[in-house]
Scaffold this active site. Structure first.
Site, PDB file in Angstrom:
ATOM      1  CB  CYS A   1      -0.992  -0.011   1.155  1.00 17.11           C
ATOM      2  SG  CYS A   1      -0.259  -0.442   2.724  1.00 17.11           S
ATOM      3  CG  ASN A   2       2.929   2.918   2.808  1.00 15.47           C
ATOM      4  OD1 ASN A   2       1.967   3.661   2.552  1.00 15.47           O
ATOM      5  ND2 ASN A   2       3.238   2.544   4.028  1.00 15.47           N
ATOM      6  NE  ARG A   3       8.426   0.629  -0.110  1.00 13.66           N
ATOM      7  CZ  ARG A   3       9.207   1.684  -0.076  1.00 13.66           C
ATOM      8  NH1 ARG A   3       9.903   2.047  -1.142  1.00 13.66           N
ATOM      9  NH2 ARG A   3       9.332   2.396   1.031  1.00 13.66           N
TER      10      ARG A   3
ATOM     11  CG  HIS B   1      15.478   1.953  -3.734  1.00 16.38           C
ATOM     12  ND1 HIS B   1      14.962   3.074  -3.123  1.00 16.38           N
ATOM     13  CD2 HIS B   1      14.406   1.203  -4.111  1.00 16.38           C
ATOM     14  CE1 HIS B   1      13.640   3.012  -3.147  1.00 16.38           C
ATOM     15  NE2 HIS B   1      13.276   1.891  -3.742  1.00 16.38           N
TER      16      HIS B   1
ATOM     17  CD  GLU C   1       6.624  -1.256   7.767  1.00 15.19           C
ATOM     18  OE1 GLU C   1       6.031  -2.239   8.235  1.00 15.19           O
ATOM     19  OE2 GLU C   1       6.901  -1.103   6.577  1.00 15.19           O
TER      20      GLU C   1
ATOM     21  CD  GLN D   1       3.255  -4.427   9.421  1.00 17.52           C
ATOM     22  OE1 GLN D   1       4.117  -3.551   9.518  1.00 17.52           O
ATOM     23  NE2 GLN D   1       2.255  -4.537  10.275  1.00 17.52           N
TER      24      GLN D   1
ATOM     25  N   GLY E   1     -15.259   2.101  29.482  1.00 13.58           N
ATOM     26  CA  GLY E   1     -15.710   2.727  28.240  1.00 13.58           C
ATOM     27  C   GLY E   1     -15.363   1.798  27.100  1.00 13.58           C
TER      28      GLY E   1
ATOM     29  CD  GLU F   1     -12.133   1.972  16.075  1.00 12.18           C
ATOM     30  OE1 GLU F   1     -11.194   1.926  15.273  1.00 12.18           O
ATOM     31  OE2 GLU F   1     -13.197   2.591  15.857  1.00 12.18           O
TER      32      GLU F   1
ATOM     33  CB  CYS G   1      -9.983   1.180  25.412  1.00 16.59           C
ATOM     34  SG  CYS G   1      -9.628   2.520  26.504  1.00 16.59           S
TER      35      CYS G   1
END
Lengths: 278, 438
Positions: free
Chosen positions: B50-52, B99, B114, B116, B189, B192, B194
């Site tokens: 999704c990012n490249r 690269h 990250e 992934q 409560g 989301e 939490c």
């Protein structure tokens, strides 16, 4: 130079190297020198044992009579107890706090007179080694508690203030530090108690009285009460964490005073002959 | 042979553009085959996350390859030929290697470190291997990239500190309670955040979850999700003494837990420590609660602060990672250039000559009474043998120069005669697979 003094110097050097390696590991971002520090420390402990044994051979009494010998023995006890803890916890940071302590004691031991004593008949009792071994092992355990206490206070401060120094990432969890505090208490307290009892028995056989309110005895009792209070608080009302850490630190200062202060300031039967000139 | 990268990433293209050139992971066969079908391309891999979106290729004609790859990305997705001109970058040779190593090591990611991206590249490589569009060089190259990424991960602490609020909460808990096993979490409560944080806690050893909400049904529903226990909003304060970690995010306009109440709780707990994460705005817990011994209260800003500090750490670590990558580029590049035919033939001849000289010297020192003429003819004889032996391999190597898979011969010769500069470590077996004609 006699054999034991040569080994004393080697030990001092090894402790120094180990301390430097441990400190680098903790201060530098990614240098992992702690492993080497551990081996050097173990080597130092071995040469320290040789030092003490060869001194025993040279003087004929358990070498914990002069200030030099006591400091050296104290340092060795700390290293021995630390290495035992290290088996269980493997904490490089703990080493970085404990080793400097042992090193300072050794440097102190190297600075004072190293002459061996004339064999005082009072020391010629097998209660003597029992008494000093128990007392010093107890001291050493509390020295670890002291180091863990300081670490706890640092870590707790960072967690409360939410300002994290690089040390934060290296320090273990509060829970681990608190459990070291508790472990030390459960080992140190009985050792100290037995140290005092064996001392009383020895005193009875040497001077014909169990307890004579010698300043050292009084201060040992005060220290003992302090640790007793902490142990009691931990077991009944749930003293832990910061309060236990502060107590461990206070207790250790009290203990140091019992060890040094009394001799230097108050005198009495326990004073080192090297200092009092007897 | 040159390695070429053409692509775009979150750094050069907005999501509207990235989504238009993304490749569907379920249909990689056609694009891969079309890609390596391009005349200038020898081997190819398509990485699409999704990012490249990036194309990795090898080619003997880098100029043409870059142009064809740029055109391929637009035409395959039915875009104008110049639609991506501003977004696409291209790299060759050492730059391309750098690269890809950086991407695999997560230095080029939106959130540095990250984890992934490495998996995504592995998957992409998997497709290329499955459809046989990656050959000797890309195989080696990608495996090298994976091992570089692994090295970066183990030798730097680039991924060691949490960069999300919910992970930061888990890490804080670890600095307080050494282990989360057997700890109890209370969710107040039903925010989301939490829920997400609670899930991280459960994944990291928390076994008991309690949930409370003003609307009891919602508490029940969330409690079922966590196999936990729902508490009514009136009751929950009575259970606080059993709770080690509180996650709260109610819409309450005032504090729902005051200092006095928490002092009582910590007494009941015999001072066992508590971590309170207050994600609500306005806050649910009186900030003075942080002054109580053994309670550690973190609000949203505190957690953000932790995350920012950790990000800074990661950027520092990234510098070290760049150093590792530079080292590895050099090594891989040496291997790549060793695949050139002419230098290989030269070093093959040199190796043979060395052996011949060495053996001759040995024999001559034993046969001291040879006449100069005899010596000369022995020298000529050995030279002739070497030439005869090397004749066919030399011709084959020269001929294979322009063939598909010619690199395999060069590589094999380097390995068989021990000519190679140290090949990048990792997967020699990969080499075997690519030599296999099947």
């Amino acid at each position: 130079m006699t054999l034991n003094l040569l080994f004393f110097k080697i030990t001092l050097l090894l402790y120094f190297v180990a301390t430097v390696l441990y400190l680098i590991d903790v201060i530098a971002r990614d240098v992992k020198t702690g492993r080497y520090g551990r081996w050097i420390l173990i080597a130092g402990f071995v040469t320290h044992l040789v030092t003490v044994i060869s001194r025993y051979a040279a003087s004929g009494y358990t070498p914990v009579a002069s200030l030099h010998e006591s400091l050296s023995f104290f340092a060795m006890s700390i290293v021995a107890i630390f290495l035992l803890f290290d088996l269980r916890y493997r904490l490089t940071v703990l080493a970085a706090f404990v080793c400097p302590l042992a090193l300072v004691l050794m440097i102190g031991g190297g600075a004072v007179s190293k002459k061996t004593q004339e064999l005082n008949p009072v020391l010629d009792s097998w209660w003597f080694p029992v008494h000093v071994s128990l007392a010093f092992l107890g001291y050493a355990v509390f020295a670890i508690a002291f180091a863990a206490g300081i670490m706890y206070l640092l870590q707790e401060r960072m967690l409360k203030s939410k300002k994290f120094l690089p040390l934060y990432y290296k320090l273990p969890s509060l829970d681990t530090l608190d459990s070291i505090n508790y472990k030390c208490l459960t080992f140190g307290f009985p050792l100290m108690t037995m140290g005092i009892i064996s001392g009383a028995i020895w005193a009875n056989s040497a001077w014909g009285g169990y307890w004579r309110w010698d300043p050292k005895e009084s201060w040992a009792l005060i220290t003992w009460f302090l640790y007793a209070a902490l142990l009691h608080g931990r077991l009944t009302v749930g003293w832990r964490g910061r309060r236990a850490a502060i107590f461990a630190i206070l207790g250790f200062f009290c203990l140091l005073f019992t060890f040094f202060g009394v001799n230097l300031l108050l005198g009495g039967e326990h004073s080192f002959s090297a200092l009092s000139g007897r | 042979m040159d390695i070429i990268v053409v692509g775009l990433s979150h750094k050069t293209a907005a999501v509207e553009i990235r989504e238009r050139v993304a490749f569907s992971p379920t249909a990689m066969e056609r694009p891969l085959h079309e890609f390596v079908g391009l005349s200038a391309i020898a081997e190819g891999i398509i990485v699409s996350t999704c990012n490249r979106v990036e194309l990795y290729a090898t080619s003997r004609d880098p100029e043409a390859a870059v142009a064809q790859m740029r055109r391929f990305l637009t035409s395959f997705h039915g875009l104008e030929a110049d639609a991506l001109d501003e977004n696409l970058y291209d790299y060759r040779g050492e730059e391309a290697i750098r690269h890809v190593f950086r991407v695999a090591s997560s230095l080029d990611s939106m959130v540095i470190g990250e984890p992934q991206i490495l998996g995504q590249i592995k998957t992409s490589y998997g497709y290329a291997a499955e459809y046989k569009t990656a050959g000797l060089i890309l195989n080696r190259f990608l495996h090298k990239a994976f091992s570089v990424a692994k090295r970066v991960r183990t030798e730097t602490s680039i991924a060691s500190n949490a960069v999300s609020v919910s992970f930061a909460a888990v890490e804080l808990a670890r600095k307080i309670f050494s282990t989360l096993d057997g700890k109890t979490v209370l969710i107040i409560g039903a925010g989301e955040m939490c829920e997400l944080a609670a899930r991280h806690f459960v994944n990291n050893g928390v076994t008991s979850v309690m949930v409370t909400n003003r609307t009891f049904e919602r508490a029940e529903k969330l409690a079922t999700d966590f196999q936990g226990r729902a508490l009514t909003f009136d009751d929950f304060p009575d259970h606080l003494a059993q709770v080690d970690i509180i996650l709260t995010s109610t819409g309450a306009p005032t504090f729902i837990l005051e200092k006095k109440k928490m002092e009582e709780v910590i007494r009941l707990r015999k001072n066992k420590p508590m971590l309170i994460i207050d994600i609500a705005v306005p806050r649910d817990i009186d900030p003075k609660v942080n002054d109580i011994d053994n309670i550690y209260l973190y609000d949203v800003d505190d957690l953000q602060g932790v995350v920012q500090a950790n990000l800074k750490e990661r950027h520092k670590e990234a510098k070290k990672a760049e150093g590792i990558i530079e080292q590895e580029i050099g090594q891989f590049h040496r291997w790549l250039t060793s695949l050139e035919v002419v230098p290989t033939i030269v070093s093959l001849r040199q190796r043979m000559e060395e052996i011949r000289k060495g053996e001759l010297d040995k024999s001559f020192s034993n046969l001291k009474d040879l006449t100069p003429k005899q010596r000369k003819s022995i020298e000529a004889l050995t030279s002739a043998i070497i030439n005869k032996v090397l004749h066919t391999p030399t011709t084959v190597l020269k001929k294979s120069q322009n063939d598909e898979g010619g690199d395999n011969y060069v590589d094999a010769v380097r390995v068989l005669f021990d000519l190679a500069p140290p090949a990048p470590e990792g997967e020699i077996k990969q080499l075997d697979e690519s030599v296999d004609p099947s």
